[in-house]
Design a protein around this motif. Structure first.
Motif, PDB file in Angstrom:
ATOM      1  N   ARG A  17       0.831  -1.208   0.000  1.00 11.12           N
ATOM      2  CA  ARG A  17       0.000   0.000   0.000  1.00 11.12           C
ATOM      3  C   ARG A  17       0.863   1.254   0.000  1.00 11.12           C
ATOM      4  NH1 ARG A  17      -2.114   3.049   4.100  1.00 11.12           N
ATOM      5  NH2 ARG A  17      -1.627   1.529   5.724  1.00 11.12           N
ATOM      6  N   GLU A  49       0.749   4.187  -2.788  1.00  9.71           N
ATOM      7  CA  GLU A  49       0.483   5.554  -2.360  1.00  9.71           C
ATOM      8  C   GLU A  49       1.646   6.479  -2.696  1.00  9.71           C
ATOM      9  OE1 GLU A  49      -0.333   5.254   1.767  1.00  9.71           O
ATOM     10  OE2 GLU A  49      -2.405   4.574   1.506  1.00  9.71           O
ATOM     11  N   GLN A  93       5.001   7.436   6.159  1.00 12.03           N
ATOM     12  CA  GLN A  93       4.836   5.994   5.947  1.00 12.03           C
ATOM     13  C   GLN A  93       5.738   5.186   6.873  1.00 12.03           C
ATOM     14  OE1 GLN A  93       5.546   5.437   1.719  1.00 12.03           O
ATOM     15  NE2 GLN A  93       3.337   5.518   1.298  1.00 12.03           N
TER      16      GLN A  93
END
Length: 290
Positions: A131, A135, A214
Motif C-alpha cells: 500500500r 500511495e 509511511q
C-alpha cells in the motif's frame, strides 16, 4: 515305600506316622520349589499341618514345617514386593510418558501458534508495504504535476533580451539579433536549470515528508508485532510453568503414595503374619520338652 539304588536292593518300610510326616515334608518341598502354585493355599495347608503336629506333640516335625513355612512366606514376601515394585515402576513410567506426551502436544500447539502469528505479522507488513508503494507512486505523480512553480519564471533581464532580439529582427538587423539571441539563450538555460533544481529539491522534500509518514506507520506496526510476540512468549512461558508444576505435583503425590504403600507393605513381615497364624508363641522349648 521302596527305595532303589545302584547297590543291593533295599526295601525301607515306614509306619503310618512316618509316612504322614514324610508326605507332609514332600508337600512342603513341592510348595517350596513351585513357582506357579498358589502360595497362599500352600501356606494354609502347611500351617494346618503344623497345628496338627503341635496338637500331637510332634514338635520337631512342627518345627520343620514352621521353618519351611517361613521359607514359603519369605518367597511370598519377595514375590509380593517384586509385584509392588513393578506396579509402582509402571505407575511412575505412566506419569513420565503422560508428561512427555503432554509436553510434546504443548510444544506442537505453541509452535503452531507462533508460526501462525509470524505468518500473520509478515502478511500485515507485506500488505502495508504494498500500500505504501502504491500511495508513494501516486503522491510522486501528484508532486510532479502540482508543485509550484510548475513553469520557470524568467528574470527581467532575460525578458528584455528577448524583446531586444525581437526588435532587432524586425529592424532586419539579423547579425545583432543573433548575438542578442545567443546571450538570451545562455541566460535562459541558467534560469531554467536554477528553476528545475529548486523545484526538484521541493519535490524531494515533499517525498521525504511522505516517506517519513509511511515509515512512522510501518514502525507502529512493527512495534505492535514485537509487543504481540513478547506477549505470546510470556504466555507460553507461563503455561509451561503451570504444566511443569502440575507434573511435579502429580509426581510428588505419587511418590508419597508409593512411599506409604511401600511402608505398609514392609510392615507385613513374616513375623507379623506368623503371629496371626499362632507361630509366634511356638519356641524351641517345645522341641526340648518332647
Amino acid at each position: 515305600l521302596k527305595l532303589a539304588s545302584r547297590g543291593p536292593r533295599v526295601v525301607a518300610r515306614f509306619s503310618g506316622p512316618d509316612l504322614q510326616r514324610r508326605a507332609a515334608m514332600a508337600s512342603v518341598e513341592a510348595a517350596q520349589f513351585s513357582d506357579d502354585g498358589d502360595l497362599d493355599a500352600c501356606a494354609e495347608a502347611l500351617d494346618q499341618q503344623r497345628k496338627q503336629f503341635e496338637i500331637e506333640g510332634k514338635y520337631e516335625d512342627a518345627e520343620q514345617v514352621k521353618m519351611r513355612l517361613d521359607l514359603l512366606q519369605e518367597k511370598a514376601d519377595a514375590k509380593r514386593k517384586e509385584a509392588l515394585r513393578q506396579r509402582q515402576l509402571a505407575q511412575r513410567l505412566g506419569v513420565e510418558e503422560a508428561h512427555m506426551k503432554e509436553l510434546q502436544e504443548f510444544n506442537q500447539h505453541w509452535d503452531q501458534k507462533v508460526a501462525e502469528f509470524e505468518a500473520h505479522a509478515a502478511s500485515l507488513q507485506a500488505q502495508l508495504q504494498e500500500r505504501h508503494n502504491q500511495e508513494f507512486a501516486e503522491a510522486r505523480k501528484k508532486f510532479e504535476m502540482e508543485t509550484e512553480p510548475r513553469n520557470p519564471r524568467f528574470s527581467k533581464d532575460l525578458l528584455n533580451l528577448r524583446k531586444i532580439q525581437d526588435t532587432l529582427a524586425k529592424m532586419k538587423k539579423y547579425s545583432e539579433a543573433g548575438k542578442t539571441k545567443q546571450q538570451a539563450d545562455i541566460l535562459e538555460a541558467k534560469e531554467r536549470e536554477a528553476w528545475s533544481s529548486k523545484r526538484e529539491a521541493k519535490i524531494r522534500s515533499l517525498e521525504e515528508q511522505f516517506l517519513h509518514k509511511q515509515s512512522l506507520e510501518m514502525t507502529g506496526l512493527t512495534k505492535r508485532i514485537v509487543s504481540g510476540r513478547e506477549e505470546q512468549k510470556n504466555a507460553r512461558k507461563l503455561e509451561l510453568q503451570r504444566l511443569l508444576q502440575r507434573y511435579h505435583n502429580v509426581k510428588s503425590q505419587l511418590e508419597s503414595q508409593q512411599k506409604i504403600e511401600t511402608w505398609r507393605n514392609d510392615k507385613q513381615t513374616p513375623r507379623s503374619r506368623q503371629s496371626s497364624t499362632g507361630l509366634s508363641g511356638y519356641t524351641m522349648t517345645h522341641v526340648r520338652t518332647r
